[in-house]
Design a protein around this motif. Sequence first.
Motif, PDB file in Angstrom:
ATOM      1  N   LYS A   1       4.332  -3.206   5.175  1.00  0.00           N
ATOM      2  CA  LYS A   1       3.550  -2.180   5.885  1.00  0.00           C
ATOM      3  C   LYS A   1       2.205  -2.025   5.178  1.00  0.00           C
ATOM      4  O   LYS A   1       2.104  -2.271   3.960  1.00  0.00           O
ATOM      5  CB  LYS A   1       4.270  -0.828   5.840  1.00  0.00           C
ATOM      6  CG  LYS A   1       5.656  -0.846   6.432  1.00  0.00           C
ATOM      7  CD  LYS A   1       5.592  -0.880   7.945  1.00  0.00           C
ATOM      8  CE  LYS A   1       6.999  -0.959   8.524  1.00  0.00           C
ATOM      9  NZ  LYS A   1       6.989  -1.416   9.914  1.00  0.00           N
ATOM     10  N   ASP A   2       1.175  -1.586   5.918  1.00  0.00           N
ATOM     11  CA  ASP A   2      -0.088  -1.351   5.229  1.00  0.00           C
ATOM     12  C   ASP A   2       0.029  -0.074   4.397  1.00  0.00           C
ATOM     13  O   ASP A   2       0.950   0.725   4.582  1.00  0.00           O
ATOM     14  CB  ASP A   2      -1.286  -1.318   6.189  1.00  0.00           C
ATOM     15  CG  ASP A   2      -1.199  -0.178   7.182  1.00  0.00           C
ATOM     16  OD1 ASP A   2      -1.038   0.974   6.757  1.00  0.00           O
ATOM     17  OD2 ASP A   2      -1.286  -0.454   8.400  1.00  0.00           O
ATOM     18  N   GLN A   3      -0.910   0.082   3.461  1.00  0.00           N
ATOM     19  CA  GLN A   3      -0.821   1.170   2.487  1.00  0.00           C
ATOM     20  C   GLN A   3      -0.703   2.547   3.153  1.00  0.00           C
ATOM     21  O   GLN A   3       0.102   3.377   2.737  1.00  0.00           O
ATOM     22  CB  GLN A   3      -2.060   1.127   1.574  1.00  0.00           C
ATOM     23  CG  GLN A   3      -1.937   1.996   0.333  1.00  0.00           C
ATOM     24  CD  GLN A   3      -0.942   1.410  -0.661  1.00  0.00           C
ATOM     25  OE1 GLN A   3      -1.099   0.305  -1.139  1.00  0.00           O
ATOM     26  NE2 GLN A   3       0.107   2.159  -0.959  1.00  0.00           N
ATOM     27  N   ALA A   4      -1.501   2.759   4.194  1.00  0.00           N
ATOM     28  CA  ALA A   4      -1.508   4.072   4.845  1.00  0.00           C
ATOM     29  C   ALA A   4      -0.149   4.376   5.467  1.00  0.00           C
ATOM     30  O   ALA A   4       0.403   5.467   5.295  1.00  0.00           O
ATOM     31  CB  ALA A   4      -2.602   4.115   5.911  1.00  0.00           C
ATOM     32  N   GLU A   5       0.406   3.391   6.165  1.00  0.00           N
ATOM     33  CA  GLU A   5       1.700   3.566   6.815  1.00  0.00           C
ATOM     34  C   GLU A   5       2.803   3.782   5.774  1.00  0.00           C
ATOM     35  O   GLU A   5       3.650   4.671   5.923  1.00  0.00           O
ATOM     36  CB  GLU A   5       2.001   2.341   7.687  1.00  0.00           C
ATOM     37  CG  GLU A   5       3.452   2.168   8.132  1.00  0.00           C
ATOM     38  CD  GLU A   5       3.947   3.258   9.071  1.00  0.00           C
ATOM     39  OE1 GLU A   5       3.102   4.004   9.593  1.00  0.00           O
ATOM     40  OE2 GLU A   5       5.178   3.379   9.253  1.00  0.00           O
ATOM     41  N   ALA A   6       2.757   2.992   4.687  1.00  0.00           N
ATOM     42  CA  ALA A   6       3.762   3.119   3.620  1.00  0.00           C
ATOM     43  C   ALA A   6       3.690   4.511   2.990  1.00  0.00           C
ATOM     44  O   ALA A   6       4.711   5.150   2.756  1.00  0.00           O
ATOM     45  CB  ALA A   6       3.553   2.038   2.567  1.00  0.00           C
TER      46      ALA A   6
END
Lengths: 261, 219
Positions: A126-131
């Motif tokens: 997942k991208d950082q924001a989603e994670a």
Amino acid sequence: MNPESQTQARRAKAGGAKIIRYRGVIKRYGDFQALAGVDLDVHAGEVVCLIGPSGSGKSTLLRCTNGLESIQGGDIEFEGAALPREERELRAVRTRMGMVFQSFELFPHLTALANVAEGPRTVLAKDQAEANRRASAMLAKVGLADKAPNYPSALSGGQQQRVAIARALAMEPDVMLFDEPTSALDPETIGEVLNVMKQLADEGMTMVVVTHEMTFARRVGDWIAVFDSGRIVEQGPPAQIFDAPTTERTRDFLSHLGWTG
Amino acid sequence: MTFDWSVVWQHRDALIAATGTTILLTFATMAIAVPCGIVVAALRLYGWAPVRAIATAYVELFRNLPLILVVYWAFYVLPIMTGLGLSPLATGLAALVLNVTAYNAETFRAGINSIRRGQVEAAMALGMSRMQALRRVVLPQALRRILPVLASTWVSLFKDTSLVSVIAVTELAYVAMQIRAQTFRVLEMLTAMAAIYWLLGYPQAKLVDWMQRRFAVTE
């Protein structure tokens, strides 16, 4: 309720679906037989508690469930398929099983938030924001939203274990494996961890819990398996195990714990 | 006995350039020996058995040979082995890298081994591969633990670069000795050399002390 109708009630709650199926599981360490043929079913939405004396094989069974240990005999099925031996396939299975360790095993170089985001980030890509969004939600779920920027060393044992639960939940697993989650905790912080686990159970999470907390096993457990010397000596609903155990070994074990019902 | 300290000032340009070479050698050696050390440590820990044996042999050989011998060996043997006419600087750098890589490999190996097995299990239980567990969980923790050791190696290396003066690398020790030979100002040049090494080395040693406090592992 008689045992048969209890078993039926268990099936009804679970909708009959077996998530984990152990058949004749054997695990050896050299000459020592840690598991000597274990049969057990875990149904969807059920809390199965593994109890018994230390060294009786409960934790070993849990560690075999997600392939941290390999088995020498029998089968373990997860969601209808045999546990794969090939490393890549095994990893895919592990992403669907959350595991919580006795010694927490949070990553000490990462903040609470980063600990929880690590799985979604590295394993699910997942991208950082989603994670981070997922991690924040999970920390909030275990009541630690305000501890997101703290490092594990700045948290109490109970808080660390709740972060560890959030870390496992962030992978959105189908089943949670708890390996003596409160054994390393100070008595006053055990309650907060058990409460989180109870809340998870109430939400319908399938859980396999190795525990010495008999009160928890009795109140939250749907099915109890009593281990001794690598075997399940008795299994059944809590009412049977704690109030009317059918084997001498179960009675012995419970009386050693000072269990009076 | 009279002293003539002006000799130091007169040769300031040569000394400054030589000091630059010493610093360059230190940086270049570490820049190569850190990644190489990680690779050798990883080969020793996770490699296929024969590869593991070769990595172990390399570490044990170079860790237990005097550096000056390695420097001479590199000077005489490397050109024959490789067929390359390496400059003294490149030869000295190769010798230092061979030596420091062996030390770094041991440091990294000890650091990786010091991380509890449970940490790797926690990473694998999330579904990470062994490589991901190493990169995301083990190495970041191991690096913090061994940073003070790497820093000590750095300070030793800074001083040990003087050993490549025996093959005419124009670093600080070599140039100072050359000036001494030309001017016969032995005490002045040795003192100047000592002062430069110390003034550069002392802050590095203090930095190591600071790092040891700053990166102390709290669990």
